[in-house]
Design a protein around this motif. Structure first.
Motif, mmCIF file in Angstrom:
data_model
loop_
_atom_site.group_PDB
_atom_site.id
_atom_site.type_symbol
_atom_site.label_atom_id
_atom_site.label_comp_id
_atom_site.label_asym_id
_atom_site.label_seq_id
_atom_site.Cartn_x
_atom_site.Cartn_y
_atom_site.Cartn_z
ATOM 1 N N CYS A 1 -15.267 -1.820 50.314
ATOM 2 C CA CYS A 1 -13.840 -1.878 49.940
ATOM 3 C C CYS A 1 -13.485 -0.800 48.916
ATOM 4 C CB CYS A 1 -13.499 -3.253 49.374
ATOM 5 S SG CYS A 1 -13.466 -4.571 50.613
ATOM 6 N N GLY A 2 -14.470 -0.351 48.186
ATOM 7 C CA GLY A 2 -14.243 0.684 47.178
ATOM 8 C C GLY A 2 -14.360 0.131 45.777
ATOM 9 N N LEU A 3 -15.469 0.460 45.103
ATOM 10 C CA LEU A 3 -15.672 -0.037 43.749
ATOM 11 C C LEU A 3 -14.747 0.659 42.743
ATOM 12 C CD1 LEU A 3 -19.586 -0.217 43.760
ATOM 13 C CD2 LEU A 3 -17.971 -2.102 44.068
ATOM 14 N N ASP A 4 -14.233 1.821 43.128
ATOM 15 C CA ASP A 4 -13.361 2.579 42.216
ATOM 16 C C ASP A 4 -11.891 2.469 42.627
ATOM 17 O OD1 ASP A 4 -13.663 3.924 44.562
ATOM 18 O OD2 ASP A 4 -13.823 5.919 43.658
ATOM 19 N N SER A 5 -11.536 1.368 43.280
ATOM 20 C CA SER A 5 -10.170 1.230 43.787
ATOM 21 C C SER A 5 -9.142 1.203 42.656
ATOM 22 C CB SER A 5 -10.048 -0.027 44.635
ATOM 23 O OG SER A 5 -10.430 -1.172 43.890
ATOM 24 N N VAL A 6 -9.484 0.578 41.530
ATOM 25 C CA VAL A 6 -8.534 0.525 40.416
ATOM 26 C C VAL A 6 -8.278 1.923 39.866
ATOM 27 C CG1 VAL A 6 -8.118 -0.377 38.089
ATOM 28 C CG2 VAL A 6 -9.207 -1.834 39.826
ATOM 29 N N GLU A 7 -9.343 2.707 39.671
ATOM 30 C CA GLU A 7 -9.190 4.075 39.161
ATOM 31 C C GLU A 7 -8.376 4.929 40.124
ATOM 32 O OE1 GLU A 7 -11.899 2.349 39.294
ATOM 33 O OE2 GLU A 7 -12.794 2.285 37.290
ATOM 34 N N LYS A 8 -8.652 4.776 41.435
ATOM 35 C CA LYS A 8 -7.900 5.555 42.419
ATOM 36 C C LYS A 8 -6.421 5.182 42.409
ATOM 37 C CE LYS A 8 -11.466 7.782 44.029
ATOM 38 N NZ LYS A 8 -11.608 9.260 43.795
#
Length: 433
Positions: free
Chosen positions: A417-424
């Motif tokens: 799902c994307g561990l860096d979704s918040v940063e993106k």
């Protein structure tokens, strides 16, 4: 690398088995054309589960929510099963209780429960509405290799079916033996109690055994001398002979043992089923005859499949040895694994006259259908990756270019799902201002 943009459910519908394709792949196991219920199940499940409406609702939900995504998946199954010869034994004791033995093992699949029900059903034919009364009198005991010498293996999802058929055959033999005395007992008393019937049989049998026991020459000599001495009691002697002959005619063996051997036409057959999974909601249709395959076994098999596809990771070391030695690192299904809403429907197809109550196997086919859960999970991951791709400027087709391995444990799902979704998301928000 190119990917097709057709929905996976559309692909499955196009490639759904027909009777012609079943004949090509499974040959004799395909059975009769009317027995191919897979297309009917596929369409019925779409209607009963509101699959297409729920799909549209999920799509709307995913468009409206950035941080929560849902997925739904509909999956069919066609599985060939083999029925093996199975022994069974049913005995009626003096107190009217019934003891059943089968040559297989109950490992949680409900074998003994089903065998108990079939024994009560089979012997209940001796008396109208007698099944419920007899159910409390039946107990199943564990057999051994001496009491049933052809036990065989427990597996392949047909253990319950074949064991129940062996027990039913035993009950048919016993009912045939008991029928004559049953009619006579009704004429004499006007009623029929199971305990009275069995006790009458036992008494007759014991009298017959005592009157027909073989004697050695010395015993025979004294018996003859005894009868000669009391010949002046001809009336008593006549009564004794009369009872002995009556016992010989009415005595019944109250234990029956059989070996169920399936007919070639019913030894191999196909199981059909389909399931819709929406992470928290499961809809399930499976084809079967009368209620021999308990619904609880169907649900249990499905939950076990969820564990296999979603939780049960078996880590290994460099030598290939499994390092998990307990539930601290090896996660099995628990109470909270059971879906909050679990709809199960058993399609009653009475066309299989060669099998016990037209039934089909239950166990492994339902476990396989649990693959709809990781498929629904993958659909939710695809939506999450599309959302992430919109923030990264990634082409949408790349969001589906990943392989979700089994078991799809939570850390793997989060990573896809994307561990860096918040940063993106924050970078995208700052860039659009």
């Amino acid at each position: 690398m190119k990917f097709i943009t057709v929905e996976v459910d559309t692909v499955r519908s196009i490639n759904l088995h027909t009777y012609n394709s079943l004949q090509f792949f499974y040959k004799s196991a395909s059975g009769e054309p009317l027995g191919c219920t897979l297309p009917a199940i596929w369409g019925k499940l779409a209607t009963s589960s509101s699959f297409h409406q729920r799909t549209e609702m999920i799509q709307e939900f995913n468009r409206s929510n950035k941080w929560g995504k849902r997925g739904i998946s509909r999956v069919p199954v066609t599985q060939e099963v083999n029925v093996r010869p199975t022994p069974g034994k049913v005995s009626n004791l003096r107190d009217g209780s019934i003891v059943v033995e089968v040559g297989r093992v109950d490992m949680g699949q409900g074998l003994w429960t089903k065998v108990k029900q079939v024994a009560a059903y089979g012997l209940g034919l001796i008396k109208r509405d007698g099944t419920e009364e007899l159910l409390e009198k039946v107990r199943v005991i564990q057999s051994n290799t001496l009491s049933l010498i052809q036990g065989g293996i427990t597996g392949g999802s047909t253990t319950s079916e074949s064991s129940c058929e062996a027990v039913r055959l035993c009950c048919s033999i016993l009912v045939e033996r008991l029928t004559a005395l049953k009619e006579k007992l009704i004429e004499q008393t006007g009623t029929l109690e199971w305990e009275t019937l069995i006790l009458q049989m036992k008494s007759s049998l014991q009298l017959n055994q005592s009157s027909s026991r073989k004697l050695d020459p010395l015993q025979l000599h004294f018996r003859v001398r005894f009868l000669e001495y009391y010949l002046w009691y001809p009336f008593c002697f006549t009564i004794f002979i009369s009872h002995a002959m009556h016992a010989y005619q009415t005595s019944v063996n109250l234990s029956a043992c059989t070996l169920f051997i399936p007919e070639p036409a019913s030894m191999h057959y196909l199981n059909y089923g389909a399931a819709v999974s929406e992470i928290v909601l499961i809809d399930f249709i499976f084809t079967n005859g009368e209620d021999v395959a308990l619904q609880v076994e169907i649900e249990g098999s499905y939950v076990q499949g969820i564990g296999f596809f979603m939780f049960e990771e078996y880590p290994t070391n460099s030598d290939g040895l499994v390092t998990a030695n307990g539930t601290w690192s090896y996660k099995v299904p628990t109470l909270d694994t059971i879906p909050k809403q679990f709809n199960v429907e058993i399609l009653n197809s009475r066309r299989h006259q060669k099998r016990l109550l037209s039934s089909k196997a239950s166990g492994e086919p339902q476990l396989i259908l649990a693959v709809s859960v990781p498929c629904a999970t993958r659909a939710a991951i695809v939506e999450a990756r599309r959302q992430l791709g919109s923030w990264n400027g990634v082409v949408e087709s790349n969001s589906t270019a990943f392989q979700l391995e089994v078991p799809a444990i939570m850390p793997v799902v989060k990573e896809w799902c994307g561990l860096d979704s918040v940063e993106k998301f924050l970078q995208w928000t700052m860039g659009t201002k």
